[in-house]
Write an enzyme that holds these catalytic residues in place. Structure first.
Site, short mmCIF file in Angstrom:
data_model
loop_
_atom_site.label_atom_id
_atom_site.label_comp_id
_atom_site.label_asym_id
_atom_site.label_seq_id
_atom_site.Cartn_x
_atom_site.Cartn_y
_atom_site.Cartn_z
NE ARG A 161 38.64 32.43 42.25
CZ ARG A 161 37.74 32.23 43.18
NH1 ARG A 161 36.33 32.41 42.72
NH2 ARG A 161 37.95 31.65 44.29
CD1 TRP A 187 24.58 32.56 40.15
CD2 TRP A 187 23.07 34.09 39.86
NE1 TRP A 187 25.00 33.61 40.72
CE2 TRP A 187 24.03 34.75 40.51
CE3 TRP A 187 21.93 35.05 39.74
CZ2 TRP A 187 24.32 36.24 40.67
CZ3 TRP A 187 21.96 36.36 39.91
CH2 TRP A 187 22.95 36.90 40.47
CG ASN A 231 27.92 28.03 44.36
OD1 ASN A 231 28.53 28.05 43.35
ND2 ASN A 231 28.12 28.53 45.30
NE ARG A 263 28.98 27.87 48.16
CZ ARG A 263 30.31 28.13 48.70
NH1 ARG A 263 30.69 27.63 49.47
NH2 ARG A 263 31.20 28.40 47.58
CB SER A 264 21.06 25.94 46.15
OG SER A 264 20.73 25.78 44.88
CD GLN A 265 25.79 30.27 42.29
OE1 GLN A 265 25.52 29.61 41.08
NE2 GLN A 265 26.76 30.97 42.57
NE ARG A 288 33.31 31.48 51.78
CZ ARG A 288 33.68 32.47 50.97
NH1 ARG A 288 33.17 32.67 49.68
NH2 ARG A 288 34.59 33.28 51.32
N GLY A 307 24.65 34.27 45.47
CA GLY A 307 25.33 34.69 44.18
C GLY A 307 26.14 35.99 44.50
CG ASP A 319 29.83 34.91 45.99
OD1 ASP A 319 29.46 35.22 45.32
OD2 ASP A 319 30.61 33.87 46.43
CD GLU A 330 34.41 37.74 37.97
OE1 GLU A 330 35.51 38.33 38.82
OE2 GLU A 330 33.66 36.89 38.24
#
Ligand SMILES: *[C@@H]1O[C@H](CO)[C@@H](O)[C@H](O)[C@H]1NC(C)=O
Ligand SMILES: *[C@@H]1O[C@H](CO)[C@@H](O)[C@H](O)[C@H]1NC(C)=O
Ligand SMILES: *[C@@H]1O[C@H](CO)[C@@H](O)[C@H](O)[C@H]1NC(C)=O
Length: 577
Positions: free
Chosen positions: A166, A173, A210, A219-221, A284, A317, A319, A512
């Site tokens: 996905r 990151w 992200n 948002r970043s990571q 989101r 990261g 989540d 993952e």
């Protein structure tokens, strides 16, 4: 400003006085907020909400929105599912059409690291992992540049590696471990392209989002860009590239310093550290229905804050995880999430490392004043980490809870990030860390280091194990001067490689995350099905095969020993060496 606008603002201000008003997650009235998004996502046309917000529009958004307004008013603003489905089919393209496969130009048949791998089965598997770069390589179609308004994707000049499944675009990151893997595969050109994309994003937005989607912009990571640059430059000596982009690296650190800073008082002194924090409201877009349903269970006045905390969780990261639920009213429910109330060990260790790297970059480029400035920033952060996050009794670092003014003593692999990042002053700390792992009974897990010891159904919790977290512990311990600690680092690398290899032998895929509770399996839990690919898992496997290739073995341990017995055997084997 007209009187009318002023009046409107005043009314808005009064109306929203009770609840802090937060801006929507991003601007697009199709992909970020609004009635179209709401109706489509709440109808759950697809098993995964991310699918809809990844679909390009077939025409200009004005046309799509106008068509939707007619449809919505024809159905009194509650469009039945079949009509919604037909609408999406007519006005949107299927996912993935905005990208095309890309075979990296610098991919070659037999990179040198393969020769160093002693075990024949691992060597052949490593060759297959190296092949996977050809499947994970993507580039964006030129249409995305020509008509950006039709896409949630943000155009990038250079091709890149995606995680897989996905995750159709690149992620911040994740890309650090991908880049390490690319360097092992002797693909520095591809690595440079990925870095260039991230730097372009910083030049445009002032931070690394992200991922390159409009709905990820706010948002970043975990910040690993300076480290990616350091690894690339160490590999290539391309200091010209560093010189051209050093300002972007500095801009990124300014973003964290200005937008993610928090002050902490401990022992009568005040320190500045960083946290994950995304002050934007609304669900989101890519997990819209889940966020909306979660919020339905909390009072209306608390919803915006909940959505902001969920986004901060995504920025971390992790989540999601019980790590961000501790201290909340119901730590078993995601609605207790309070990411921004914690000062995370990993984030501050990453920034400490980045400050050190910036200091050496500026020194390399001959800019002594900036080199000194970053050295001082790092020294200040080291002192803050020592004062706020280090726990002398337990011999590790812990997230600090700002509201309850105490450390969270739960186990997470990130508790050892300062070792990995080289952000500690005393070399003996690596051996204290080994003792901490033993005390927490972490070495009894044979298939990988668990994410936490809480089984919650969240994906960043027990029994899942993730590649980046293995790396934090393995290379953290490997920094120790003590042979015993280094041997444990190797043993953990061996465990992880066998988990990856074993599952690959059965499923012909890399995952993952892995479930380490009953043998090694693909992981589970969380918001979506486990994904194959997989960028960072491949990256770490290649790194470990490169580093320990002469010692790693493919065979599983001979007999299923009891965990405690195994730990005793491990200690015994170390003593007898
Ligand atoms: C339209 O929906 C509103 C609110 O859901 C309802 O009050 C109204 O009666 C509906 N109108 C028609 C014509 O069905
Ligand atoms: C980079 O430069 C250093 C020092 O000048 C040299 O030792 C090293 O071999 C170079 N590495 C590469 C990849 O060119
Ligand atoms: C964070 O940084 C901003 C910008 O430099 C500053 O205005 C603010 O006071 C800082 N906040 C804390 C808690 O240090």
């Amino acid at each position: 400003m007209s009187t009318y606008q002023l009046c409107l603002l005043l009314l808005l201000g009064l109306g929203l006085g009770a609840q802090e008003a937060l801006p929507p997650p991003c601007d697009s009235p199709v992909y970020c907020h609004g009635e179209l998004l709401h109706q489509v996502q709440m109808a759950k046309l697809y098993p995964d909400d991310k699918q809809f917000v990844d679909m390009p529009m077939a025409s200009h958004p004005d046309q799509v929105l106008q068509a939707f307004r007619s449809l919505a008013s024809a159905h009194n603003h509650s469009v039945p599912r079949p009509q919604l489905q037909a609408f999406v089919q007519k006005h949107f393209w299927p996912v993935g059409l905005e990208m095309q496969p890309w075979v990296p130009e610098d991919w070659t048949d037999s990179p040198r690291f393969l020769e160093k791998i002693a075990d024949a089965r691992l060597r052949s598997w490593a060759g297959q992992l190296h092949q996977l770069w050809k499947k994970l390589g993507k580039k964006m179609k030129i249409d995305v540049l020509r008509e950006p308004e039709r896409f949630s994707l943000i155009y990038q000049r250079r091709p890149f590696m995606v995680p897989g499944g996905r995750f159709r675009e690149f992620y911040y990151w994740d890309s650090y471990w991908v880049l390490e893997g690319l360097l092992v595969s002797e693909m520095a050109g591809t690595a440079k392209g990925m870095l260039q994309n991230f730097l372009d994003l910083v030049w445009t937005y002032g931070h690394v989002p992200n991922g390159p989607r409009v709905y990820y912009l706010q948002r970043s990571q975990p910040p690993l860009l300076a480290l990616m640059m350091a690894r690339y430059v160490a590999h290539t000596n391309d200091t010209a590239f560093l010189r051209d982009n050093i300002r972007a690296l500095a801009m990124e650190l300014d973003f964290w310093a200005e937008k993610r800073n928090v002050s902490v008082s401990v022992g009568g002194r005040s320190y500045v550290l960083n946290r994950y924090h995304v002050p934007y409201g609304g669900p989101r877009p890519e997990s819209y229905s889940k966020d909306a349903e979660l919020a339905a269970a909390v009072p209306e006045g608390a919803r915006e804050a909940l959505w902001a905390e969920l986004k901060a969780g995504a920025e971390s990261g992790w989540d999601f995880s019980s790590r961000w639920l501790v201290g909340g009213p119901d730590p078993s429910s995601l609605s207790s999430i309070r990411t921004s109330k914690l000062v995370p060990v990993d984030l501050n260790a990453f920034l400490c490392q980045a400050e050190g790297l910036m200091s050496s970059f500026y020194a390399l480029l001959g800019n002594e004043p900036e080199a000194t400035r970053y050295r001082n920033l790092q020294a200040r952060r080291l002192a803050a980490i020592q004062a706020v996050l280090w726990d002398e009794e337990k011999g590790a670092w812990f997230d600090y809870d700002l509201e309850h003014e105490k450390k969270n003593h739960e186990f997470y692999p990130t508790n050892l990030t300062p070792l990995w990042a080289g952000c500690f002053s005393d070399p003996a700390l690596a051996d204290r860390a080994l003792k901490y792992l033993e005390d927490s009974e972490i070495l009894t897990y044979q298939h990988g280091i668990p994410t936490s010891l809480r089984k919650t159904g969240q994906q960043w919790d027990f029994p899942n194990a993730w590649a980046p977290l293995q790396d934090l512990v393995i290379r953290g311990l490997a920094r120790s001067p003590s042979p015993k600690t280094q041997e444990v680092a190797f043993q953990l690398a061996q465990n992880w490689i066998q988990t990856n290899f074993h599952v690959y032998s059965q499923k012909s895929a890399m995952f993952e995350k892995y479930d380490i509770s009953s043998g090694a399996q693909p992981g589970g839990g969380g918001e979506y099905e486990v994904q194959e690919g997989f960028g960072w898992t491949n990256g770490l496997a290649l790194m470990l095969l490169d580093r320990y290739g002469d010692q790693l073995r493919s065979a599983a341990p001979p007999a299923p020993l009891q965990p405690r017995c195994l730990a005793a055997a491990l200690v015994l084997s170390l003593l007898l060496r």
